[in-house]
Design a protein around this motif. Structure first.
Motif, PDB file in Angstrom:
ATOM      1  N   THR A  89       0.830  -1.214   0.000  1.00  0.00           N
ATOM      2  CA  THR A  89       0.000   0.000   0.000  1.00  0.00           C
ATOM      3  C   THR A  89       0.858   1.256   0.000  1.00  0.00           C
ATOM      4  O   THR A  89       0.590   2.212  -0.747  1.00  0.00           O
ATOM      5  N   LEU A  90       1.898   1.274   0.843  1.00  0.00           N
ATOM      6  CA  LEU A  90       2.779   2.435   0.936  1.00  0.00           C
ATOM      7  C   LEU A  90       3.526   2.659  -0.377  1.00  0.00           C
ATOM      8  O   LEU A  90       3.631   3.799  -0.853  1.00  0.00           O
ATOM      9  N   PHE A  91       4.038   1.595  -0.974  1.00  0.00           N
ATOM     10  CA  PHE A  91       4.814   1.721  -2.208  1.00  0.00           C
ATOM     11  C   PHE A  91       3.953   2.218  -3.364  1.00  0.00           C
ATOM     12  O   PHE A  91       4.409   3.036  -4.178  1.00  0.00           O
ATOM     13  N   ILE A  92       2.727   1.735  -3.458  1.00  0.00           N
ATOM     14  CA  ILE A  92       1.822   2.225  -4.506  1.00  0.00           C
ATOM     15  C   ILE A  92       1.550   3.712  -4.305  1.00  0.00           C
ATOM     16  O   ILE A  92       1.454   4.480  -5.258  1.00  0.00           O
ATOM     17  N   THR A  96       6.986  -2.761  10.884  1.00  0.00           N
ATOM     18  CA  THR A  96       5.630  -2.777  10.320  1.00  0.00           C
ATOM     19  C   THR A  96       4.834  -1.573  10.787  1.00  0.00           C
ATOM     20  O   THR A  96       4.222  -0.864   9.976  1.00  0.00           O
ATOM     21  N   ILE A  97       4.835  -1.336  12.093  1.00  0.00           N
ATOM     22  CA  ILE A  97       4.079  -0.210  12.648  1.00  0.00           C
ATOM     23  C   ILE A  97       4.657   1.121  12.175  1.00  0.00           C
ATOM     24  O   ILE A  97       3.919   2.080  11.924  1.00  0.00           O
ATOM     25  N   PHE A  98       5.991   1.177  12.008  1.00  0.00           N
ATOM     26  CA  PHE A  98       6.606   2.419  11.540  1.00  0.00           C
ATOM     27  C   PHE A  98       6.131   2.768  10.133  1.00  0.00           C
ATOM     28  O   PHE A  98       5.768   3.921   9.864  1.00  0.00           O
ATOM     29  N   PHE A  99       6.124   1.793   9.239  1.00  0.00           N
ATOM     30  CA  PHE A  99       5.679   2.057   7.872  1.00  0.00           C
ATOM     31  C   PHE A  99       4.182   2.363   7.835  1.00  0.00           C
ATOM     32  O   PHE A  99       3.726   3.149   7.005  1.00  0.00           O
TER      33      PHE A  99
END
Length: 310
Positions: free
Chosen positions: A47-50, A96-99
């Motif tokens: 999701t973040l990369f998109i 995981t939580i950081f991203f």
């Protein structure tokens, strides 16, 4: 006894024990609960990369991280992190939580006209969770938190600032635990004593030695030199090149990657003080790889556009 967490004063890491206990209540004595964090990390990365790379590059780069071991040496590999999940290490959970926090920040930033009271509370609370999992992530988490507060302040979102502060205020539970059970005032953990390779006092003393032209017989300079060699070994040129990209990215006008580069630099600064190798360095190099992928994207787009013009 549950609140005690088996230690009167927290050592590295602190809160992972509570999550593992909850997982065991649900999944018995197995790693299935923590493996769910692995799935969440895959979804978060995708999701973040998109969001930051666009659909085509986001899918491709997420595939490299999730399905290959290409960046395993930098800790930017789900396969690598799954091994640490199996060992119940806190790094995969904290990363995981950081991203997830980074993604939430982007959503908040892009929707300044909307009220995101609960989302800002979640952002603040997850910031606390990250620090409780990996106290050495505190400078990087705090930097991202300050950037969010700064953005909200100039948008006159004072209520949202309150909710962010309310969320991160749960960090007070850590020193309260240490004081109640251990009868000592310890802000986060006592682990920093054993994980500090070059304390800030050493750097200060090294400056004094330099001013006194004491280069050859300075134990302080030797300690710092050894810390740097552990951080990036001189023969590992690829690490030096990847690290240099953190400064090059500031030439571009992409706000998000300037933030990611700043976050990476803040975590690298931590590595110059604390343990700079292994799982302790994963977040710094993972962020570094994201910046590298951005540069790679720009190079591909440049040559593609030139080919189309030809």
């Amino acid at each position: 006894y549950f609140l005690l967490g088996s230690e009167e004063i927290f050592y590295f890491p602190s809160s992972i024990r509570y999550f593992l206990a909850i997982f065991k209540v649900i999944f018995n004595d197995s790693t299935y609960g923590y493996l769910m964090i692995g799935y969440l990390l895959c979804i978060t990365i995708l999701t973040l990369f998109i969001k930051i790379f666009g659909l085509r590059f986001g899918l491709f780069f997420a595939f490299l991280i999730i399905c290959t071991r290409l960046f395993e040496g930098y800790g930017a590999s789900i396969i690598k992190l799954l091994k640490h999940i199996n060992a119940s290490d806190a790094e995969p959970f904290a990363i995981t939580i950081f991203f997830l926090c980074l993604y939430i920040f982007i959503i908040i930033y892009e929707n300044k006209d909307k009220k995101y009271n609960m989302m800002n509370f979640i952002f603040g609370f997850l910031s606390f969770v990250i620090i409780s999992l990996r106290p050495n992530y505190l400078p990087t988490v705090f930097l991202l938190f300050l950037i969010n507060i700064y953005s909200l302040y100039f948008s006159c979102k004072y209520k949202e600032i309150f909710y962010s502060l309310l969320g991160i205020s749960f960090i007070i539970l850590i020193p309260i635990h240490n004081l109640y059970f251990g009868q000592q005032i310890v802000l986060l953990t006592t682990g920093y004593i054993h994980n500090t390779g070059a304390p800030l006092s050493i750097y200060f003393s090294a400056v004094i030695d330099i001013l006194n032209l004491n280069f050859n017989n300075s134990e302080n300079i030797n300690i710092i030199n050894n810390q740097f060699k552990k951080w990036i070994k001189p023969q590992e040129i690829h690490y030096i090149i990847i690290f240099t990209l953190l400064f090059i990215v500031f030439r571009y006008k992409n706000f998000y990657f300037k933030i990611i580069s700043s976050l990476a630099l803040s975590q690298h600064a931590v590595l110059l003080v604390f343990v700079p190798t292994g799982r302790y360095s994963y977040l710094a190099w993972f962020l570094n790889i994201i910046v590298f992928l951005f540069i790679l994207q720009k190079i591909i787009e440049f040559f593609t556009s030139r080919k189309n013009l030809a």
